[in-house]
Write an enzyme that holds these catalytic residues in place. Structure first.
Site, PDB file in Angstrom:
ATOM      1  N   THR A  74       0.757  -1.126   0.128  1.00 22.69           N
ATOM      2  CA  THR A  74      -0.198   0.081  -0.177  1.00 22.69           C
ATOM      3  C   THR A  74       0.917   1.248  -0.093  1.00 22.69           C
ATOM      4  O   THR A  74       0.735   2.229  -0.722  1.00 22.69           O
ATOM      5  CB  THR A  74      -0.999   0.045   1.166  1.00 22.69           C
ATOM      6  OG1 THR A  74      -1.967  -1.210   1.236  1.00 22.69           O
ATOM      7  CG2 THR A  74      -1.887   1.284   1.078  1.00 22.69           C
ATOM      8  N   THR A  75       1.852   1.340   0.945  1.00 21.58           N
ATOM      9  CA  THR A  75       2.812   2.341   0.976  1.00 21.58           C
ATOM     10  C   THR A  75       3.427   2.595  -0.350  1.00 21.58           C
ATOM     11  O   THR A  75       3.812   3.808  -0.597  1.00 21.58           O
ATOM     12  CB  THR A  75       3.651   2.084   1.959  1.00 21.58           C
ATOM     13  OG1 THR A  75       2.984   1.769   3.462  1.00 21.58           O
ATOM     14  CG2 THR A  75       4.604   3.507   2.367  1.00 21.58           C
ATOM     15  N   TYR A 110     -12.699  -3.671  -2.245  1.00 22.03           N
ATOM     16  CA  TYR A 110     -13.981  -3.266  -2.846  1.00 22.03           C
ATOM     17  C   TYR A 110     -15.118  -4.500  -3.039  1.00 22.03           C
ATOM     18  O   TYR A 110     -16.173  -4.361  -2.563  1.00 22.03           O
ATOM     19  CB  TYR A 110     -13.724  -2.637  -4.165  1.00 22.03           C
ATOM     20  CG  TYR A 110     -14.874  -1.990  -4.944  1.00 22.03           C
ATOM     21  CD1 TYR A 110     -15.574  -0.831  -4.276  1.00 22.03           C
ATOM     22  CD2 TYR A 110     -15.531  -2.643  -6.100  1.00 22.03           C
ATOM     23  CE1 TYR A 110     -16.735  -0.340  -4.882  1.00 22.03           C
ATOM     24  CE2 TYR A 110     -16.692  -2.210  -6.653  1.00 22.03           C
ATOM     25  CZ  TYR A 110     -17.253  -1.287  -6.189  1.00 22.03           C
ATOM     26  OH  TYR A 110     -18.415  -0.571  -6.546  1.00 22.03           O
ATOM     27  N   TYR A 145      -2.603 -10.361   4.352  1.00 22.11           N
ATOM     28  CA  TYR A 145      -2.484  -8.772   4.977  1.00 22.11           C
ATOM     29  C   TYR A 145      -4.124  -8.337   5.119  1.00 22.11           C
ATOM     30  O   TYR A 145      -4.696  -8.157   4.227  1.00 22.11           O
ATOM     31  CB  TYR A 145      -1.988  -7.893   3.733  1.00 22.11           C
ATOM     32  CG  TYR A 145      -1.854  -6.516   4.049  1.00 22.11           C
ATOM     33  CD1 TYR A 145      -2.179  -5.940   5.371  1.00 22.11           C
ATOM     34  CD2 TYR A 145      -1.638  -5.466   3.098  1.00 22.11           C
ATOM     35  CE1 TYR A 145      -1.968  -4.681   5.501  1.00 22.11           C
ATOM     36  CE2 TYR A 145      -1.600  -4.088   3.344  1.00 22.11           C
ATOM     37  CZ  TYR A 145      -1.686  -3.693   4.610  1.00 22.11           C
ATOM     38  OH  TYR A 145      -1.965  -2.355   4.892  1.00 22.11           O
ATOM     39  N   ARG A 204      -9.253  -0.423   5.337  1.00 26.75           N
ATOM     40  CA  ARG A 204      -8.753   0.096   3.901  1.00 26.75           C
ATOM     41  C   ARG A 204      -9.608  -0.660   2.953  1.00 26.75           C
ATOM     42  O   ARG A 204      -9.775  -0.127   1.717  1.00 26.75           O
ATOM     43  CB  ARG A 204      -7.425  -0.062   3.789  1.00 26.75           C
ATOM     44  CG  ARG A 204      -6.735   0.953   2.600  1.00 26.75           C
ATOM     45  CD  ARG A 204      -5.490   1.735   2.685  1.00 26.75           C
ATOM     46  NE  ARG A 204      -5.155   2.178   1.720  1.00 26.75           N
ATOM     47  CZ  ARG A 204      -4.326   3.276   1.765  1.00 26.75           C
ATOM     48  NH1 ARG A 204      -3.552   3.521   2.945  1.00 26.75           N
ATOM     49  NH2 ARG A 204      -4.080   4.022   0.636  1.00 26.75           N
ATOM     50  N   LYS A 225      -0.220  -9.912   8.217  1.00 26.07           N
ATOM     51  CA  LYS A 225       0.186  -8.812   8.660  1.00 26.07           C
ATOM     52  C   LYS A 225      -1.051  -8.395   9.153  1.00 26.07           C
ATOM     53  O   LYS A 225      -2.245  -8.016   8.340  1.00 26.07           O
ATOM     54  CB  LYS A 225       0.627  -7.989   7.338  1.00 26.07           C
ATOM     55  CG  LYS A 225       0.901  -6.274   7.823  1.00 26.07           C
ATOM     56  CD  LYS A 225       1.265  -5.623   6.633  1.00 26.07           C
ATOM     57  CE  LYS A 225       1.253  -4.147   6.864  1.00 26.07           C
ATOM     58  NZ  LYS A 225       1.337  -3.394   5.666  1.00 26.07           N
ATOM     59  N   ILE A 241       5.715  -4.855   9.716  1.00 30.62           N
ATOM     60  CA  ILE A 241       5.563  -4.410   8.232  1.00 30.62           C
ATOM     61  C   ILE A 241       5.540  -2.783   8.491  1.00 30.62           C
ATOM     62  O   ILE A 241       4.289  -2.505   8.690  1.00 30.62           O
ATOM     63  CB  ILE A 241       4.955  -5.213   7.368  1.00 30.62           C
ATOM     64  CG1 ILE A 241       5.453  -6.702   7.165  1.00 30.62           C
ATOM     65  CG2 ILE A 241       4.971  -4.594   5.887  1.00 30.62           C
ATOM     66  CD1 ILE A 241       4.491  -7.591   6.533  1.00 30.62           C
TER      67      ILE A 241
END
Length: 298
Positions: free
Chosen positions: A46-47, A109, A135, A140, A164, A209
């Site tokens: 994501t980052t 989504y 993850y 999000r 994660k 992470i």
């Protein structure tokens, strides 16, 4: 055997001003992280703005990172998607290009039922031999892996070895540790939230992470190592010392604040791809204050 213990950086993807990937800068960031003691590089998470990379860019950024790291630390490739077939394609390519492990986010989504999550992760796991870290970041993605589901996925698929955990609820984390223990410790746990590194490691997590590690890699590594060594007094001191900065790094959607912070530090990682927009001025001031208090900027 654990993929890594300690602090892995969820590294940003640097761009030129024209929004093309800046591979030279990525190499500089990788070298900085490894020199500071970072225990793993997580690329295209994501980052790393994976959602706005084209398929070709996504594959090339992973390939470039793996080749440049050249075995110095583990490289964990973010290859998740809300489309199972796309995740399989990305995962196969990352395996072919030499990644050490995969980070697979829950389907966002369109989401999934718990049964669908088992099928999604199992299909990806069956397509590759690499170890996989699930993850879970429901704030999000709108999709949540329940603790029992996560353990069931790990039980069914020997190469699904960790999760994660970015749920933000320590009770959920503790439940996963307990359920995994009931199944022979079938699943490792990494903190996905920088403000919970010490709490999660205190109940059995192996590390983090981290977004914070982009700007404070040495300290993030030291915090995680202190937990591993049982020195929770030092770990707690570091966690609380960095808490205002951590909160500032998440006062807007990640990676807006961390890229802003890196640019303020002179790292020149470039702009954010839309729909990410420049940070609000009031939040920039908040970020600057937290950074100044830690001596990161003047």
């Amino acid at each position: 055997m654990a993929i890594f213990k300690g602090a892995g950086v969820a590294i940003v993807t640097p761009f030129y001003d024209n929004y093309e990937v800046n591979y030279k800068k990525l190499e500089e960031l990788i070298n900085m992280q490894i020199a500071a003691g970072t225990d793993a590089i997580i690329i295209c998470g994501t980052t790393g703005e994976s959602a706005t990379l084209t398929m070709q860019e996504h594959k090339e950024v992973i390939r470039h990172c793996v080749r440049y790291v050249n075995g110095r630390v583990p490289v964990i490739a973010g290859t998740g998607s809300n489309c199972t077939e796309t995740a399989i394609e990305l995962s196969k390519d990352a395996e072919k290009d030499g990644a050490d492990a995969l980070l697979i986010v829950t389907p966002y989504y369109n989401k999934s039922t718990q049964k669908g999550l088992i099928e999604h992760y199992s299909m990806i796991a069956e397509s590759v031999k690499l170890p996989i870290i699930m993850y879970n970041v429901p704030s999000r993605t709108g999709c949540n892996i329940q603790p029992a589901t996560a353990v069931e996925i790990a039980k069914r698929n020997p190469n699904v070895v960790a999760i994660k955990d970015a749920v933000g609820d320590l009770s959920v984390t503790a439940t996963m540790v307990y359920l995994s223990g009931q199944e022979g410790n079938c699943m490792d746990i990494y903190s996905g939230n920088d403000d919970q590194i010490v709490p999660i490691m205190s109940v059995g997590g192996l590390g983090v992470i981290s977004v914070l590690s982009n700007v404070m890699p040495k300290e993030t590594h030291e915090m995680a190592m202190a937990c591993i060594e049982g020195n929770y007094e030092k770990a707690r001191e570091l966690q609380l010392k960095m808490l205002p900065l951590i909160h500032a790094l998440f006062c807007e959607v990640n990676p807006i604040p961390v890229k802003t912070a890196m640019n303020l530090m002179g790292m020149n990682v470039g702009p954010l791809r839309r729909p990410m927009s420049p940070m609000e001025e009031a939040n920039v001031e908040r970020l600057k204050k937290a950074m100044k208090d830690l001596g990161l900027i003047q």
